[in-house]
Design an enzyme around this catalytic site. Structure first.
Site, PDB file in Angstrom:
ATOM      1  N   LYS A  89      50.204 -30.823 125.517  1.00  0.00           N
ATOM      2  CA  LYS A  89      49.922 -31.792 124.450  1.00  0.00           C
ATOM      3  C   LYS A  89      50.086 -33.234 124.920  1.00  0.00           C
ATOM      4  O   LYS A  89      49.505 -34.145 124.344  1.00  0.00           O
ATOM      5  CB  LYS A  89      50.790 -31.495 123.236  1.00  0.00           C
ATOM      6  CG  LYS A  89      50.364 -30.203 122.559  1.00  0.00           C
ATOM      7  CD  LYS A  89      51.037 -29.963 121.230  1.00  0.00           C
ATOM      8  CE  LYS A  89      50.430 -28.765 120.531  1.00  0.00           C
ATOM      9  NZ  LYS A  89      50.681 -27.487 121.245  1.00  0.00           N
TER      10      LYS A  89
HETATM   11  C1  LIG Z   1      49.913 -26.303 121.154  1.00  0.00           C
HETATM   12  C2  LIG Z   1      50.087 -25.293 122.212  1.00  0.00           C
HETATM   13  C3  LIG Z   1      49.163 -24.246 122.399  1.00  0.00           C
HETATM   14  C4  LIG Z   1      47.953 -24.036 121.508  1.00  0.00           C
HETATM   15  O1  LIG Z   1      47.020 -25.078 121.608  1.00  0.00           O
HETATM   16  P1  LIG Z   1      45.881 -25.255 120.492  1.00  0.00           P
HETATM   17  O2  LIG Z   1      45.157 -26.498 120.848  1.00  0.00           O
HETATM   18  O3  LIG Z   1      46.639 -25.382 119.183  1.00  0.00           O
HETATM   19  O4  LIG Z   1      45.046 -24.046 120.532  1.00  0.00           O
HETATM   20  C5  LIG Z   1      49.382 -23.362 123.446  1.00  0.00           C
HETATM   21  N1  LIG Z   1      50.450 -23.478 124.249  1.00  0.00           N
HETATM   22  C6  LIG Z   1      51.370 -24.465 124.100  1.00  0.00           C
HETATM   23  C7  LIG Z   1      52.534 -24.507 125.019  1.00  0.00           C
HETATM   24  C8  LIG Z   1      51.206 -25.414 123.082  1.00  0.00           C
HETATM   25  O5  LIG Z   1      52.133 -26.383 122.943  1.00  0.00           O
END
Ligand SMILES: *Cc1c(COP(=O)(O)O)cnc(C)c1O
Length: 459
Positions: A108
């Site tokens: 993120k």
């Molecule tokens: C947010 C997240 C996901 C999922 O990502 P999306 O964009 O919501 O599909 C997967 N793995 C981790 C570690 C995350 O923080």
């Protein structure tokens, strides 16, 4: 580039307005009005480093002066600890693209570092201010806080359920002691935080008076920033293997990450398949295999960032899948709000030939962590392990599979301990947090208390 709403009842807007708007006022999501075809540029782009590639891709969408965009990108990714930003390693039958070298060790950061730089840039020019309000169960909150810390014209208020996020995740938030960061430990659950946030955002007068904004995954700039690593890792693997096409396996929750891959494929990146992987919370896997999108009960797993039964970015994909028809989306989403289900027609037995979809449950993920550690000396976090498990079901002979690694394993030490019976998942950044001063305020899980706190602390 103009941006339009998937529900068709909001006037088109430019990139900067789309960034500041987030969710469209008609309840839809903003999408670019056209997707550029970049096939004639792929050869030249294949040689670029991450930041230069990001510049070439983002400038097609953003309408910012070139120098400003270059500067925003340079600042967003200078906080990463790996010179390649998104390095790719080979482990057994798959290639692992590590997206966790940012400040909070989760993918993120790639979008939120860029989004927060963009907020600050736009606010400087408009003279405005922004007070970000969010509710988190862990990962998003810390990535948002690290994106917003110390920025001019921006405050951030993050609610988390007191005593219910992992100790590491809590420290990643509360040890950020910049004056513009407010960690609110609420005496309630994650759902209480969500409910309070939604209710405050629906009070338009309060929202406007305090210049409140959100940081959630529906912001178009987040999806856009994520398209870059699809190009970057595909070029890396095509160079290494001399393949002409690649597959991507993506551990999925809100459909944000994999949607970026869909846009990259539409732009002309040679993607053979997008392999969607969910944990037990499998609404998206069921959709791609049956055409029916039906929400279920959310169950907690060892990959908590994918414990989601309504994917906030899914509407963008649905809009494009159904021929960019806002009337159809309004009808489907109204039905979904009423019944918790919607469906699309199948073509040749499937929803979309670009996609494959499957589930990696807790047992599958633990087995993958063990096997990759033993046989390939590769430590996977539980989210990535879900992706690798599903990837292995859909390997193709002549198109190598790249699994997106979404978090550093040290963020999920309990899952690693369960898998391996040992404490091998460490990261110096996380170890060091324990000795840092932490700061948070405890508040009751009441909307009135949160409103009062915000009212006192916005600038
Ligand atoms: C947010 C997240 C996901 C999922 O990502 P999306 O964009 O919501 O599909 C997967 N793995 C981790 C570690 C995350 O923080």
């Amino acid at each position: 580039m103009q941006h339009i709403s998937t529900r068709g009842q909001t006037a088109a807007m430019d990139f900067q307005d789309a960034v500041m708007t987030g969710l469209a006022p008609d309840g839809g999501l903003l999408v670019p009005s056209a997707i550029p075809d970049v096939r004639d540029r792929l050869g030249a782009w294949a040689e670029l480093d991450y930041k230069s590639l990001a510049f070439e891709i983002l400038r097609l969408f953003t309408d910012l002066p070139d120098g400003d965009l270059r500067d925003l990108i340079a600042r967003s990714y200078s906080t990463f600890r790996h010179s390649e930003i998104a390095p790719v390693l080979s482990a057994g039958p798959v290639h692992i693209c590590e997206l966790f070298h940012g400040p909070t060790l989760a993918f993120k950061d790639i979008a939120l570092q860029f989004l927060c730089n963009l907020y600050e840039y736009i606010l400087r020019r408009t003279g405005g201010r922004l007070n970000i309000l969010g509710a988190t169960s862990g990962d998003t909150g810390s990535a948002a806080i690290h994106g917003a810390r110390g920025r001019e014209r921006v405050n951030i208020f993050i609610m988390f359920p007191k005593g219910r996020v992992s100790p590491l995740q809590e420290l990643q938030m509360t040890t950020v002691t910049d004056a513009n960061v407010h960690c609110l430990a609420i005496e309630g659950t994650f759902d209480d935080g969500q409910r309070i946030m939604k209710s405050i955002f629906s009070d338009v007068t309060f929202k406007e008076r305090h210049a409140l904004g959100s940081i959630n995954s529906v912001n178009w700039a987040r999806v856009l920033a994520q398209t870059v690593y699809y190009f970057f890792s595909a070029f890396t693997v095509m160079r290494r293997t001399a393949a002409r096409e690649v597959c991507f396996a993506v551990p999925t929750g809100n459909f944000g990450d994999i949607l970026a891959g869909w846009y990259a494929a539409q732009m002309g990146l040679p993607v053979r398949r997008l392999i969607l992987a969910t944990n037990e919370n499998d609404i998206l896997a069921r959709f791609f295999n049956t055409g029916v999108y039906r929400t279920g009960r959310t169950v907690p797993t060892i990959s908590p960032s994918m414990d989601i039964q309504i994917a906030s970015n899914f509407e963008r994909y649905l809009f494009h899948l159904l021929g960019n028809d806002p009337a159809r989306i309004r009808e489907l989403m109204a039905g979904f709000a009423k019944t918790g289900a919607l469906s699309v027609p199948l073509k040749n037995g499937g929803v979309d030939p670009l996609f494959r979809a499957g589930v990696g449950n807790t047992e599958n993920a633990l087995a993958i962590i063990r096997r990759y550690h033993r046989s390939h000396s590769c430590l996977l976090d539980p989210h990535t392990a879900v992706g690798v498990h599903v990837a292995e079901q859909f390997l193709e002979e002549d198109a190598p599979t790249i699994c997106l690694a979404t978090a550093h394993p040290a963020k999920f030490p309990d899952a690693i301990r369960t898998a391996l019976n040992r404490d091998v998942a460490r990261h110096a950044i996380l170890d060091e947090l324990k000795s840092r001063p932490a700061r948070s305020v405890t508040l009751p899980a009441s909307e009135a208390a949160i409103r009062e706190y915000i009212g006192k602390h916005v600038s």
